[in-house]
Design a protein around this motif. Sequence first.
Motif, short mmCIF file in Angstrom:
data_model
loop_
_atom_site.label_atom_id
_atom_site.label_comp_id
_atom_site.label_asym_id
_atom_site.label_seq_id
_atom_site.Cartn_x
_atom_site.Cartn_y
_atom_site.Cartn_z
N UNK A 99 -6.34 31.39 31.83
CA UNK A 99 -6.21 31.82 30.43
C UNK A 99 -4.74 31.84 30.06
N UNK A 100 -4.41 31.35 28.88
CA UNK A 100 -3.02 31.40 28.46
C UNK A 100 -2.75 32.73 27.76
N UNK A 101 -1.47 32.95 27.45
CA UNK A 101 -1.09 34.21 26.82
C UNK A 101 -1.72 34.37 25.45
N UNK A 102 -1.96 33.25 24.75
CA UNK A 102 -2.56 33.40 23.42
C UNK A 102 -4.07 33.19 23.44
N UNK A 103 -4.69 33.40 24.58
CA UNK A 103 -6.15 33.45 24.59
C UNK A 103 -6.86 32.12 24.66
N UNK A 104 -6.16 31.10 25.11
CA UNK A 104 -6.80 29.80 25.30
C UNK A 104 -7.38 29.78 26.71
N UNK A 105 -8.69 29.57 26.79
CA UNK A 105 -9.36 29.57 28.09
C UNK A 105 -9.35 28.15 28.66
N UNK A 106 -8.74 28.00 29.82
CA UNK A 106 -8.63 26.68 30.43
C UNK A 106 -9.78 26.48 31.40
N UNK A 107 -10.57 25.45 31.16
CA UNK A 107 -11.73 25.21 32.01
C UNK A 107 -11.57 23.94 32.85
N UNK A 108 -10.54 23.17 32.56
CA UNK A 108 -10.42 21.87 33.21
C UNK A 108 -9.04 21.31 32.91
N UNK A 109 -8.60 20.38 33.71
CA UNK A 109 -7.39 19.68 33.32
C UNK A 109 -7.44 18.25 33.81
N UNK A 110 -6.56 17.45 33.26
CA UNK A 110 -6.57 16.03 33.59
C UNK A 110 -5.15 15.53 33.70
N UNK A 111 -4.95 14.62 34.63
CA UNK A 111 -3.65 13.99 34.81
C UNK A 111 -3.81 12.50 34.55
N UNK A 112 -3.00 12.00 33.66
CA UNK A 112 -3.05 10.58 33.32
C UNK A 112 -1.71 9.93 33.63
N UNK A 113 -1.75 8.90 34.44
CA UNK A 113 -0.55 8.15 34.75
C UNK A 113 -0.55 6.90 33.89
N UNK A 114 0.55 6.71 33.18
CA UNK A 114 0.61 5.65 32.19
C UNK A 114 1.61 4.59 32.62
N UNK A 115 1.28 3.35 32.41
CA UNK A 115 2.19 2.29 32.79
C UNK A 115 1.62 0.92 32.58
#
Lengths: 149, 149
Positions: free
Chosen positions: A119-135
């Motif tokens: 959870x972030x300080x302003x109440x955003x609930x993080x349920x997942x994340x993604x990493x994208x490598x661009x090139x």
Amino acid sequence: MSDQKKQQQLKEVCRSRGVSLTPQRQAIMRALAVRGDHPTADQLYDDLSCQMPGMSRTTVYRVLETFVKLGLVRKVDSRASKAHFDADVTLHPHLVCLGCGKVCDFQDRDFGVLQPPAMTDDGFEIVDYAVTLVGYCRQCRHHEKNSSE
Amino acid sequence: MSDQKKQQQLKEVCRSRGVSLTPQRQAIMRALAVRGDHPTADQLYDDLSCQMPGMSRTTVYRVLETFVKLGLVRKVDSRASKAHFDADVTLHPHLVCLGCGKVCDFQDRDFGVLQPPAMTDDGFEIVDYAVTLVGYCRQCRHHEKNSSE
DNA sequence: ATTTTGGTTGACACAAAATACCAAATGCCA
DNA sequence: TGGCATTTGGTATTTTGTGTCAACCAAAAT
């Protein structure tokens, strides 16, 4: 994950969540699982309309959204303005080519681990994340070399 | 980065790269810089068509692409099938809300560092990467609570 | 200041991607 | 097997983004 396992997972999830296990859903899951890359809805529709005449484009879009909601499929972040889908819902980074728009997996080696807060300080609930490598993929690099700059 | 600084940077880049500093480009850069979030081209067009009647939608799309090519603006990876733009080109993660599609910055604290290789084993040249944190913003969480499941 | 010139814009048409709608078909459970 | 809510197909429509080209204008050179 193999198509076999994915079909099994689809069956289980449909039963437990009370949604219908239709031939279309099975076919769409298969079409996605057998592709190594991360196709768009229209690419899958092209694959499917051959194998299964009568398959509607609308259905492909709709079923893919359903799969995402059910957690069976992941939408891949991509710099291109169209949705790419991945039957592998485990956390792994993707490579996106700026030249041809191709999206593929990158599981070769570790290059760091992220531990985002739940959870972030302003109440955003993080349920997942993604990493994208661009090139630029090998093909596009060569192509670029031969053309301008 | 403030709008002031961004206008200055635009001016410098235009001069050094030999491209015209048009009122449209200044207006589009301002419209993007003053927004805290990361709008789409059409959102910016809506903002601009009020302030600057006659502004063409085509121009907004075109100028944003130009900015990206010049390195003045970044395209933000988002799970949605449309392009979001960011006037802050420094590397920083984004929060994407699955409820409303909103995209915003996340600079609160460190949660890990990635060091992707410059080149993969199969010849993919990595020039950039992006981290996207996915979840539900405060508003959408409350909304969800009140509706189903 | 005036002229010149190549880059830029605006308007429209067009293409691509995704969604809304609704009657017809079908999976699922009793 | 029958009933019914879910799902599908087809079409229309919206949304997002690109192609084209005459008219325009920023910038540099007279």
